[in-house]
Design an enzyme around this catalytic site. Structure first.
Site, short mmCIF file in Angstrom:
data_model
loop_
_atom_site.label_atom_id
_atom_site.label_comp_id
_atom_site.label_asym_id
_atom_site.label_seq_id
_atom_site.Cartn_x
_atom_site.Cartn_y
_atom_site.Cartn_z
N GLU A 117 75.53 46.37 55.99
CA GLU A 117 75.64 45.27 55.03
C GLU A 117 74.29 44.87 54.47
O GLU A 117 74.20 44.26 53.42
CB GLU A 117 76.30 44.05 55.69
CG GLU A 117 77.74 44.29 56.10
CD GLU A 117 78.60 44.79 54.95
OE1 GLU A 117 78.70 44.06 53.94
OE2 GLU A 117 79.15 45.90 55.03
N ARG A 155 59.41 65.92 39.80
CA ARG A 155 59.41 66.63 38.50
C ARG A 155 58.17 66.34 37.67
O ARG A 155 57.78 67.12 36.83
CB ARG A 155 60.62 66.21 37.67
CG ARG A 155 61.95 66.68 38.16
CD ARG A 155 63.05 66.29 37.18
NE ARG A 155 63.03 67.12 35.98
CZ ARG A 155 62.50 66.80 34.82
NH1 ARG A 155 61.93 65.62 34.66
NH2 ARG A 155 62.52 67.63 33.82
N ASP A 170 59.68 69.08 24.11
CA ASP A 170 60.30 67.77 23.95
C ASP A 170 59.54 66.91 22.97
O ASP A 170 60.11 66.36 22.04
CB ASP A 170 60.35 67.03 25.30
CG ASP A 170 61.58 67.43 26.11
OD1 ASP A 170 62.44 68.15 25.56
OD2 ASP A 170 61.66 67.01 27.27
C1 9D3 Z 1 79.19 45.95 50.69
C2 9D3 Z 1 77.96 45.16 50.87
N1 9D3 Z 1 77.53 44.59 49.59
C3 9D3 Z 1 78.00 43.19 49.52
C4 9D3 Z 1 78.08 42.69 48.13
C5 9D3 Z 1 76.06 44.59 49.50
C6 9D3 Z 1 75.47 45.92 49.72
C7 9D3 Z 1 74.68 46.18 50.83
C8 9D3 Z 1 74.16 47.44 51.02
C9 9D3 Z 1 75.73 46.94 48.83
C10 9D3 Z 1 75.20 48.20 49.02
C11 9D3 Z 1 74.42 48.46 50.13
C12 9D3 Z 1 73.85 49.80 50.35
N2 9D3 Z 1 73.15 50.26 49.16
C13 9D3 Z 1 71.87 50.59 49.18
O1 9D3 Z 1 71.27 50.55 50.24
C14 9D3 Z 1 71.21 50.97 47.96
C15 9D3 Z 1 71.67 51.04 46.62
C16 9D3 Z 1 72.94 50.80 46.02
O2 9D3 Z 1 73.95 50.46 46.66
N3 9D3 Z 1 73.05 50.95 44.67
C17 9D3 Z 1 72.01 51.33 43.89
N4 9D3 Z 1 70.81 51.57 44.39
C18 9D3 Z 1 70.65 51.42 45.75
S1 9D3 Z 1 69.22 51.67 46.55
C19 9D3 Z 1 69.87 51.31 48.02
#
Ligand code: 9D3
Length: 266
Positions: A117, A155, A170
């Site tokens: 979480e 890259r 490009d």
């Molecule tokens: C289900 C938990 N969410 C509650 C609203 C919060 C949450 C906590 C941990 C949502 C995603 C995460 C895990 N995601 C990442 O660690 C993460 C992430 C992402 O979910 N989206 C875009 N970039 C990143 S970088 C790390």
């Protein structure tokens, strides 16, 4: 360039390291990627990396100690060096091409991947020096995001692309993808290869003409058209020369107007 990645799933990175660009960049010595198993920095029998949230509620939270100890190990391995410590998290700043270019200037990055979480807030406040997200969608953890960051930054490193021409091409064609030039740019023009007639769908005549000036104009016009239709937001931040403005006016007169895609930013 050195990447130190702290994760509970070091084996997750095996396949991306063994293919394509990253495999070549590692073999060529342009990048070194060191994987650190977060559980190696625990000190209990069960190698516990998470715990219940203070205040109650569902889910588990990454404990701070293993992450701090992992970064302290990296510090000990690279004495006298300072380096950014990047926490991959949904709360981070968005990873754009401009951000990857900024990160590529540093010779050493530490990437912290979270799970569950969340992560104890003291990691973001007192350990990480930067926080990066790869977009507004929910992942299960930071590993995929770290892999995306590593690929996008690698890259950009000198000598990695081998075909250094493709970047020159490009800027010559001025169709650096929106990913080109610090997030400034337009979409690419369409590409075709043989057969010239595939199931009745023909390659545009001009591309077979051998007339390079006409081909250049056509590609530029189609790139502007695609951008106007699919990513009109990009046109606002890209410098257009007089020729581009004429081509864009032609496109707007000849083609049906842009479709309103929901991008959350328009
Ligand atoms: C289900 C938990 N969410 C509650 C609203 C919060 C949450 C906590 C941990 C949502 C995603 C995460 C895990 N995601 C990442 O660690 C993460 C992430 C992402 O979910 N989206 C875009 N970039 C990143 S970088 C790390």
């Amino acid at each position: 360039m050195l990447f130190d990645v702290v994760t509970i799933f070091p084996e997750f990175f095996a396949s991306i390291l063994e293919h394509g660009l990253l495999k070549r960049a590692r073999a060529g010595g342009q990048v070194d990627i060191r994987l650190h198993d977060l559980r190696d920095f625990t000190d209990d029998r069960h190698r516990t990396v998470d715990d219940r949230p203070f205040g109650g509620g569902p889910g588990m939270v990454f404990k701070p100690e293993p992450l701090f100890r992992a970064v302290e190990r990296v510090k000990a391995e690279t004495p006298g060096e300072t380096f950014p410590v990047i926490l991959l998290s949904p709360q981070g700043r968005l990873l754009t091409q401009a951000v990857t270019e900024e990160l590529a200037r540093d010779p050493h990055l530490v990437l912290l991947c979270g799970r569950y979480e969340g992560i104890d807030e003291r990691v973001a406040e007192h350990l990480a020096t930067d926080e990066v997200s790869i977009g507004d969608y929910v992942l299960s953890g930071g590993e995929l995001a770290a892999a995306v960051l590593i690929e996008a930054v690698t890259r950009l490193l000198p000598g990695v692309l081998g075909n250094e021409e493709s970047r020159e091409q490009d800027s010559f064609a001025g169709t650096a993808s929106p990913a080109g030039g610090g997030g400034k740019g337009i979409l690419d023009c369409p590409h075709y290869t043989r057969p010239a007639d595939f199931r009745g769908w023909k390659v545009p005549e001009v591309l077979l003409s051998g007339n390079h000036e006409e081909i250049y104009q056509w590609r530029r016009r189609r790139a502007l058209e695609k951008t106007w239709r699919k990513r009109p937001d990009l046109l606002a931040s890209v410098p257009l020369n007089e020729t581009d403005r004429v081509l864009l006016e032609q496109v707007k007169g000849a083609v049906s107007p842009p479709v309103a895609h929901s991008r959350g930013d328009s």
